[in-house]
Motif scaffolding. Structure first.
Motif, PDB file in Angstrom:
ATOM      1  N   LEU A  29       0.820  -1.211   0.000  1.00  0.00           N
ATOM      2  CA  LEU A  29       0.000   0.000   0.000  1.00  0.00           C
ATOM      3  C   LEU A  29       0.855   1.263   0.000  1.00  0.00           C
ATOM      4  CD1 LEU A  29      -2.974  -0.814   2.394  1.00  0.00           C
ATOM      5  CD2 LEU A  29      -3.023  -0.562  -0.084  1.00  0.00           C
ATOM      6  N   ILE A  30       2.007   1.184   0.631  1.00  0.00           N
ATOM      7  CA  ILE A  30       2.956   2.301   0.608  1.00  0.00           C
ATOM      8  C   ILE A  30       4.323   1.744   0.230  1.00  0.00           C
ATOM      9  CG2 ILE A  30       1.689   3.695   2.314  1.00  0.00           C
ATOM     10  CD1 ILE A  30       3.755   2.816   4.409  1.00  0.00           C
ATOM     11  N   PRO A  31       5.160   2.587  -0.362  1.00  0.00           N
ATOM     12  CA  PRO A  31       6.498   2.104  -0.725  1.00  0.00           C
ATOM     13  C   PRO A  31       7.350   1.935   0.527  1.00  0.00           C
ATOM     14  CG  PRO A  31       6.295   4.443  -1.220  1.00  0.00           C
ATOM     15  CD  PRO A  31       4.939   3.971  -0.764  1.00  0.00           C
ATOM     16  N   PRO A  32       8.301   1.025   0.487  1.00  0.00           N
ATOM     17  CA  PRO A  32       9.174   0.865   1.657  1.00  0.00           C
ATOM     18  C   PRO A  32      10.001   2.123   1.871  1.00  0.00           C
ATOM     19  CG  PRO A  32       9.927  -0.513  -0.168  1.00  0.00           C
ATOM     20  CD  PRO A  32       8.636   0.124  -0.596  1.00  0.00           C
ATOM     21  N   GLY A  33      10.298   2.392   3.143  1.00  0.00           N
ATOM     22  CA  GLY A  33      11.139   3.528   3.456  1.00  0.00           C
ATOM     23  C   GLY A  33      12.550   3.304   2.932  1.00  0.00           C
ATOM     24  N   GLU A  34      13.215   4.399   2.622  1.00  0.00           N
ATOM     25  CA  GLU A  34      14.593   4.301   2.155  1.00  0.00           C
ATOM     26  C   GLU A  34      15.513   4.129   3.354  1.00  0.00           C
ATOM     27  OE1 GLU A  34      15.731   7.488  -0.426  1.00  0.00           O
ATOM     28  OE2 GLU A  34      13.751   7.538  -1.356  1.00  0.00           O
ATOM     29  N   ARG A  35      16.399   3.142   3.254  1.00  0.00           N
ATOM     30  CA  ARG A  35      17.372   2.917   4.324  1.00  0.00           C
ATOM     31  C   ARG A  35      18.567   3.834   4.122  1.00  0.00           C
ATOM     32  NH1 ARG A  35      17.309  -1.643   7.868  1.00  0.00           N
ATOM     33  NH2 ARG A  35      15.623  -2.990   7.225  1.00  0.00           N
ATOM     34  N   GLU A  36      19.033   4.341   5.228  1.00  0.00           N
ATOM     35  CA  GLU A  36      20.203   5.194   5.164  1.00  0.00           C
ATOM     36  C   GLU A  36      20.953   5.105   6.483  1.00  0.00           C
ATOM     37  OE1 GLU A  36      20.427   9.811   4.844  1.00  0.00           O
ATOM     38  OE2 GLU A  36      19.785   8.983   2.910  1.00  0.00           O
ATOM     39  N   GLY A  37      22.248   5.227   6.423  1.00  0.00           N
ATOM     40  CA  GLY A  37      23.052   5.276   7.642  1.00  0.00           C
ATOM     41  C   GLY A  37      22.960   4.021   8.465  1.00  0.00           C
ATOM     42  N   HIS A  38      22.509   4.148   9.673  1.00  0.00           N
ATOM     43  CA  HIS A  38      22.456   3.056  10.652  1.00  0.00           C
ATOM     44  C   HIS A  38      21.177   2.235  10.536  1.00  0.00           C
ATOM     45  CE1 HIS A  38      25.982   4.747  12.528  1.00  0.00           C
ATOM     46  NE2 HIS A  38      25.381   5.924  12.552  1.00  0.00           N
ATOM     47  N   GLY A  39      20.697   2.057   9.337  1.00  0.00           N
ATOM     48  CA  GLY A  39      19.504   1.245   9.135  1.00  0.00           C
ATOM     49  C   GLY A  39      18.206   1.994   9.344  1.00  0.00           C
ATOM     50  N   GLN A  40      18.296   3.304   9.573  1.00  0.00           N
ATOM     51  CA  GLN A  40      17.084   4.103   9.745  1.00  0.00           C
ATOM     52  C   GLN A  40      16.301   4.137   8.438  1.00  0.00           C
ATOM     53  OE1 GLN A  40      15.641   5.899  12.271  1.00  0.00           O
ATOM     54  NE2 GLN A  40      17.106   5.084  13.723  1.00  0.00           N
ATOM     55  N   HIS A  41      15.008   4.042   8.534  1.00  0.00           N
ATOM     56  CA  HIS A  41      14.148   4.188   7.361  1.00  0.00           C
ATOM     57  C   HIS A  41      13.682   5.632   7.296  1.00  0.00           C
ATOM     58  CE1 HIS A  41      13.030  -0.327   7.425  1.00  0.00           C
ATOM     59  NE2 HIS A  41      13.970  -0.090   6.547  1.00  0.00           N
ATOM     60  N   TYR A  42      13.691   6.169   6.096  1.00  0.00           N
ATOM     61  CA  TYR A  42      13.198   7.522   5.875  1.00  0.00           C
ATOM     62  C   TYR A  42      12.042   7.479   4.888  1.00  0.00           C
ATOM     63  CZ  TYR A  42      17.205   9.307   8.388  1.00  0.00           C
ATOM     64  OH  TYR A  42      18.126   9.581   9.363  1.00  0.00           O
ATOM     65  N   TYR A  43      11.059   8.319   5.144  1.00  0.00           N
ATOM     66  CA  TYR A  43       9.844   8.350   4.342  1.00  0.00           C
ATOM     67  C   TYR A  43       9.639   9.751   3.792  1.00  0.00           C
ATOM     68  CZ  TYR A  43       9.106   3.932   6.653  1.00  0.00           C
ATOM     69  OH  TYR A  43       9.260   2.640   7.118  1.00  0.00           O
ATOM     70  N   THR A  44       8.857   9.830   2.717  1.00  0.00           N
ATOM     71  CA  THR A  44       8.626  11.106   2.049  1.00  0.00           C
ATOM     72  C   THR A  44       7.233  11.650   2.361  1.00  0.00           C
ATOM     73  OG1 THR A  44       7.712  10.051   0.092  1.00  0.00           O
ATOM     74  CG2 THR A  44      10.115  10.374   0.130  1.00  0.00           C
ATOM     75  N   GLU A  45       7.025  12.882   1.935  1.00  0.00           N
ATOM     76  CA  GLU A  45       5.704  13.504   2.064  1.00  0.00           C
ATOM     77  C   GLU A  45       4.663  12.715   1.271  1.00  0.00           C
ATOM     78  OE1 GLU A  45       4.601  16.110   3.908  1.00  0.00           O
ATOM     79  OE2 GLU A  45       6.565  16.412   4.809  1.00  0.00           O
ATOM     80  N   GLU A  46       5.078  12.105   0.167  1.00  0.00           N
ATOM     81  CA  GLU A  46       4.128  11.304  -0.613  1.00  0.00           C
ATOM     82  C   GLU A  46       3.654  10.103   0.204  1.00  0.00           C
ATOM     83  OE1 GLU A  46       3.819   8.429  -4.453  1.00  0.00           O
ATOM     84  OE2 GLU A  46       4.917  10.301  -4.766  1.00  0.00           O
ATOM     85  N   THR A  47       4.556   9.505   0.978  1.00  0.00           N
ATOM     86  CA  THR A  47       4.147   8.383   1.827  1.00  0.00           C
ATOM     87  C   THR A  47       3.118   8.854   2.846  1.00  0.00           C
ATOM     88  OG1 THR A  47       6.297   7.333   1.541  1.00  0.00           O
ATOM     89  CG2 THR A  47       4.945   6.560   3.372  1.00  0.00           C
ATOM     90  N   LEU A  48       3.346  10.034   3.410  1.00  0.00           N
ATOM     91  CA  LEU A  48       2.376  10.605   4.342  1.00  0.00           C
ATOM     92  C   LEU A  48       1.034  10.818   3.637  1.00  0.00           C
ATOM     93  CD1 LEU A  48       1.549  11.878   7.046  1.00  0.00           C
ATOM     94  CD2 LEU A  48       2.537  14.037   6.223  1.00  0.00           C
ATOM     95  N   ALA A  49       1.069  11.361   2.430  1.00  0.00           N
ATOM     96  CA  ALA A  49      -0.169  11.585   1.675  1.00  0.00           C
ATOM     97  C   ALA A  49      -0.876  10.259   1.394  1.00  0.00           C
ATOM     98  CB  ALA A  49       0.140  12.319   0.369  1.00  0.00           C
ATOM     99  N   ARG A  50      -0.117   9.217   1.092  1.00  0.00           N
ATOM    100  CA  ARG A  50      -0.722   7.903   0.848  1.00  0.00           C
ATOM    101  C   ARG A  50      -1.390   7.376   2.116  1.00  0.00           C
ATOM    102  NH1 ARG A  50       0.906   5.368  -4.065  1.00  0.00           N
ATOM    103  NH2 ARG A  50       0.449   3.309  -3.229  1.00  0.00           N
ATOM    104  N   LEU A  51      -0.723   7.520   3.252  1.00  0.00           N
ATOM    105  CA  LEU A  51      -1.319   7.069   4.518  1.00  0.00           C
ATOM    106  C   LEU A  51      -2.614   7.827   4.805  1.00  0.00           C
ATOM    107  CD1 LEU A  51       1.881   6.688   6.713  1.00  0.00           C
ATOM    108  CD2 LEU A  51       0.344   4.850   6.006  1.00  0.00           C
ATOM    109  N   GLN A  52      -2.625   9.115   4.536  1.00  0.00           N
ATOM    110  CA  GLN A  52      -3.829   9.906   4.761  1.00  0.00           C
ATOM    111  C   GLN A  52      -4.958   9.471   3.815  1.00  0.00           C
ATOM    112  OE1 GLN A  52      -1.873  13.704   4.330  1.00  0.00           O
ATOM    113  NE2 GLN A  52      -1.685  13.969   6.556  1.00  0.00           N
ATOM    114  N   LYS A  53      -4.607   9.174   2.560  1.00  0.00           N
ATOM    115  CA  LYS A  53      -5.611   8.719   1.594  1.00  0.00           C
ATOM    116  C   LYS A  53      -6.147   7.342   1.999  1.00  0.00           C
ATOM    117  CE  LYS A  53      -7.041  10.500  -1.381  1.00  0.00           C
ATOM    118  NZ  LYS A  53      -8.294  11.291  -1.423  1.00  0.00           N
ATOM    119  N   ILE A  54      -5.262   6.469   2.457  1.00  0.00           N
ATOM    120  CA  ILE A  54      -5.693   5.142   2.931  1.00  0.00           C
ATOM    121  C   ILE A  54      -6.712   5.299   4.056  1.00  0.00           C
ATOM    122  CG2 ILE A  54      -4.922   3.069   4.169  1.00  0.00           C
ATOM    123  CD1 ILE A  54      -2.247   3.373   2.509  1.00  0.00           C
ATOM    124  N   ASP A  55      -6.425   6.203   4.981  1.00  0.00           N
ATOM    125  CA  ASP A  55      -7.346   6.437   6.098  1.00  0.00           C
ATOM    126  C   ASP A  55      -8.701   6.924   5.587  1.00  0.00           C
ATOM    127  OD1 ASP A  55      -7.891   6.639   8.997  1.00  0.00           O
ATOM    128  OD2 ASP A  55      -7.979   8.797   8.585  1.00  0.00           O
TER     129      ASP A  55
END
Length: 127
Positions: A29-55
């Motif tokens: 339903l949403i794209p996986p977060g991008e991994r960077e550095g110490h394994g942290q996942h980062y997400y974009t504003e589009e992912t936030l918009a997708r979560l809001q649309k899903i809701d």
């Protein structure tokens, strides 16, 4: 400006749990977060918009499978026509199913009422 955010920021802004984010990622339903550095996942504003649309779509009564079938349309059709047409078709199907269930319940109620009256008549005849 960097629009990336960590999962904690994302979940707080979207009003969901990290578990929900991971689940939605796992079912596409949403794209996986991008991994960077110490394994942290980062997400974009589009992912936030997708979560809001899903809701929003869940509040309309769509299942996650139905949302999966329509969610991408909201982000590839800037006019909004295609996703709304698809959601409208889904909602019409839901209405037809609800009407069918109401009909079945009305028939069941009539059957129960018939049996109540039959038992009452039988008992009155025996008094």
């Amino acid at each position: 400006m960097d629009d990336r955010m960590r999962i904690g920021d994302l979940t707080e802004r979207a009003g969901v749990t990290p578990r929900t984010v991971r689940y939605y990622e796992s079912i596409g339903l949403i794209p996986p977060g991008e991994r960077e550095g110490h394994g942290q996942h980062y997400y974009t504003e589009e992912t936030l918009a997708r979560l809001q649309k899903i809701d929003q779509l869940k509040k309309l009564g769509l299942s996650l499978d139905e949302i999966h079938d329509v969610i991408d349309l909201y982000f590839i059709d800037p006019s909004g026509i295609q996703p709304k047409q698809k959601v409208l078709a889904i909602l019409r199907q839901h209405l037809a199913e609800v009407d069918q269930k109401i009909g079945a319940l009305q028939q069941f109620r009539a059957d129960v009422q018939f049996h109540i009256e039959r038992f009452e008549r039988w008992l009155e005849e025996r008094e």
